[in-house]
Scaffold this motif. Sequence first.
Motif, mmCIF file in Angstrom:
data_model
loop_
_atom_site.group_PDB
_atom_site.id
_atom_site.type_symbol
_atom_site.label_atom_id
_atom_site.label_comp_id
_atom_site.label_asym_id
_atom_site.label_seq_id
_atom_site.Cartn_x
_atom_site.Cartn_y
_atom_site.Cartn_z
ATOM 1 N N LYS A 86 47.487 47.544 28.653
ATOM 2 C CA LYS A 86 48.843 47.770 29.148
ATOM 3 C C LYS A 86 48.945 47.615 30.667
ATOM 4 C CE LYS A 86 52.753 50.793 28.722
ATOM 5 N NZ LYS A 86 53.355 51.911 28.046
ATOM 6 N N PRO A 87 47.966 48.109 31.438
ATOM 7 C CA PRO A 87 48.115 48.000 32.892
ATOM 8 C C PRO A 87 47.850 46.606 33.470
ATOM 9 C CG PRO A 87 46.094 49.184 32.348
ATOM 10 C CD PRO A 87 46.810 48.925 31.060
ATOM 11 N N CYS A 88 47.029 45.782 32.772
ATOM 12 C CA CYS A 88 46.664 44.505 33.388
ATOM 13 C C CYS A 88 45.963 43.564 32.417
ATOM 14 C CB CYS A 88 45.746 44.745 34.591
ATOM 15 S SG CYS A 88 44.203 45.567 34.148
ATOM 16 N N ILE A 89 45.792 42.346 32.886
ATOM 17 C CA ILE A 89 45.020 41.316 32.189
ATOM 18 C C ILE A 89 43.845 40.983 33.098
ATOM 19 C CG2 ILE A 89 45.024 38.948 31.334
ATOM 20 C CD1 ILE A 89 48.099 39.293 30.984
ATOM 21 N N LEU A 90 42.644 40.999 32.544
ATOM 22 C CA LEU A 90 41.433 40.736 33.315
ATOM 23 C C LEU A 90 40.762 39.474 32.785
ATOM 24 C CD1 LEU A 90 39.433 41.917 35.478
ATOM 25 C CD2 LEU A 90 38.185 42.891 33.534
ATOM 26 N N ASP A 91 40.569 38.505 33.665
ATOM 27 C CA ASP A 91 39.831 37.289 33.327
ATOM 28 C C ASP A 91 38.453 37.397 33.958
ATOM 29 O OD1 ASP A 91 41.932 35.971 31.958
ATOM 30 O OD2 ASP A 91 42.826 35.395 33.862
ATOM 31 N N VAL A 92 37.431 37.221 33.142
ATOM 32 C CA VAL A 92 36.048 37.332 33.586
ATOM 33 C C VAL A 92 35.405 35.956 33.413
ATOM 34 C CG1 VAL A 92 33.858 38.498 33.181
ATOM 35 C CG2 VAL A 92 35.996 39.739 32.852
ATOM 36 N N PHE A 93 34.856 35.404 34.485
ATOM 37 C CA PHE A 93 34.271 34.065 34.463
ATOM 38 C C PHE A 93 32.756 34.164 34.544
ATOM 39 C CE2 PHE A 93 38.552 33.783 36.050
ATOM 40 C CZ PHE A 93 39.069 32.699 35.368
ATOM 41 N N LEU A 94 32.100 33.545 33.569
ATOM 42 C CA LEU A 94 30.645 33.573 33.495
ATOM 43 C C LEU A 94 30.095 32.160 33.686
ATOM 44 C CD1 LEU A 94 31.864 35.479 30.897
ATOM 45 C CD2 LEU A 94 29.520 36.258 31.107
ATOM 46 N N TYR A 95 29.102 32.050 34.524
ATOM 47 C CA TYR A 95 28.426 30.770 34.759
ATOM 48 C C TYR A 95 26.929 31.019 34.824
ATOM 49 C CZ TYR A 95 33.003 28.948 35.860
ATOM 50 O OH TYR A 95 34.313 28.572 35.778
ATOM 51 N N PRO A 96 26.121 29.998 34.491
ATOM 52 C CA PRO A 96 24.663 30.178 34.570
ATOM 53 C C PRO A 96 24.220 30.380 36.009
ATOM 54 C CG PRO A 96 25.231 28.075 33.506
ATOM 55 C CD PRO A 96 26.492 28.683 33.995
ATOM 56 N N GLU A 97 23.218 31.228 36.196
ATOM 57 C CA GLU A 97 22.680 31.462 37.532
ATOM 58 C C GLU A 97 22.027 30.195 38.072
ATOM 59 O OE1 GLU A 97 20.250 34.709 36.052
ATOM 60 O OE2 GLU A 97 21.354 36.068 37.369
ATOM 61 N N ARG A 98 21.427 29.435 37.177
ATOM 62 C CA ARG A 98 20.813 28.145 37.493
ATOM 63 C C ARG A 98 20.752 27.361 36.192
ATOM 64 N NH1 ARG A 98 17.602 32.131 37.537
ATOM 65 N NH2 ARG A 98 15.792 32.271 36.206
ATOM 66 N N LYS A 99 20.390 26.112 36.259
ATOM 67 C CA LYS A 99 20.374 25.265 35.068
ATOM 68 C C LYS A 99 19.464 25.876 33.999
ATOM 69 C CE LYS A 99 19.957 20.512 33.635
ATOM 70 N NZ LYS A 99 19.768 19.140 34.046
ATOM 71 N N ASP A 109 39.302 37.959 37.842
ATOM 72 C CA ASP A 109 40.667 37.860 38.343
ATOM 73 C C ASP A 109 41.512 38.829 37.529
ATOM 74 O OD1 ASP A 109 42.727 36.874 39.950
ATOM 75 O OD2 ASP A 109 43.272 35.350 38.488
ATOM 76 N N ALA A 110 42.473 39.465 38.168
ATOM 77 C CA ALA A 110 43.317 40.437 37.472
ATOM 78 C C ALA A 110 44.775 40.217 37.842
ATOM 79 C CB ALA A 110 42.895 41.856 37.846
ATOM 80 N N ARG A 111 45.646 40.466 36.854
ATOM 81 C CA ARG A 111 47.089 40.324 37.071
ATOM 82 C C ARG A 111 47.831 41.182 36.065
ATOM 83 N NH1 ARG A 111 45.026 36.332 34.352
ATOM 84 N NH2 ARG A 111 45.994 35.447 32.503
ATOM 85 N N ARG A 112 49.106 41.386 36.357
ATOM 86 C CA ARG A 112 49.978 42.064 35.390
ATOM 87 C C ARG A 112 50.453 41.051 34.369
ATOM 88 N NH1 ARG A 112 53.777 44.798 39.701
ATOM 89 N NH2 ARG A 112 54.947 42.965 39.083
ATOM 90 N N VAL A 118 47.092 42.060 40.719
ATOM 91 C CA VAL A 118 46.786 43.483 40.845
ATOM 92 C C VAL A 118 45.376 43.618 41.393
ATOM 93 C CG1 VAL A 118 48.310 44.192 38.964
ATOM 94 C CG2 VAL A 118 45.937 43.707 38.477
ATOM 95 N N ASP A 119 45.043 44.787 41.859
ATOM 96 C CA ASP A 119 43.712 45.049 42.375
ATOM 97 C C ASP A 119 42.692 44.895 41.242
ATOM 98 O OD1 ASP A 119 41.939 46.178 44.563
ATOM 99 O OD2 ASP A 119 41.586 47.595 42.916
ATOM 100 N N ARG A 120 41.700 44.061 41.458
ATOM 101 C CA ARG A 120 40.720 43.786 40.407
ATOM 102 C C ARG A 120 39.924 45.029 40.021
ATOM 103 N NH1 ARG A 120 37.544 38.919 42.924
ATOM 104 N NH2 ARG A 120 37.672 40.326 44.677
ATOM 105 N N ALA A 121 39.515 45.797 41.009
ATOM 106 C CA ALA A 121 38.735 46.997 40.725
ATOM 107 C C ALA A 121 39.561 48.013 39.939
ATOM 108 C CB ALA A 121 38.221 47.612 42.021
#
Length: 130
Positions: A86-99, A109-112, A118-121
């Motif tokens: 209800k307070p927000c939508i959180l997008d979490v992006f994952l990528y490999p540390e190395r190949k 990233d966070a938004r209403r 909105v503040d991500r934390a």
Amino acid sequence: MKHALPLTAIALLLAGCVSAPEARAPARQPAPAERTAASFPPRPVIVARGLEGVIGKDANAIKRLFGEPRLDVVEVNGRKLQFVGKPCILDVFLYPERKGAREVVTYVDARRSDGAAVDRAACIEALQRR
């Protein structure tokens, strides 16, 4: 007309004396030094306050924190998980540390629901309480 013939002959003789400019090979630029991935230092990950519990975690750890994601989008080089509350939508992006390495969270990233940022934390904290 009598005078035209000697003038033409003189012009041709003078034209033979003029030489074409020397063709020069273009100056060779030194080849740029080859850099391998190993020659670059690892890019430091800057973690904003409040994001420490998420940045660097793998998908399983993130799912334990927030539950099942609404979206799980697999991209060519990474993955995006989206968690909605209800307070927000959180997008979490994952990528490999190395190949060839496991995918970990590198950015969030966070938004209403209306798209306003909105503040991500604060969003992370709110979604963890549900």
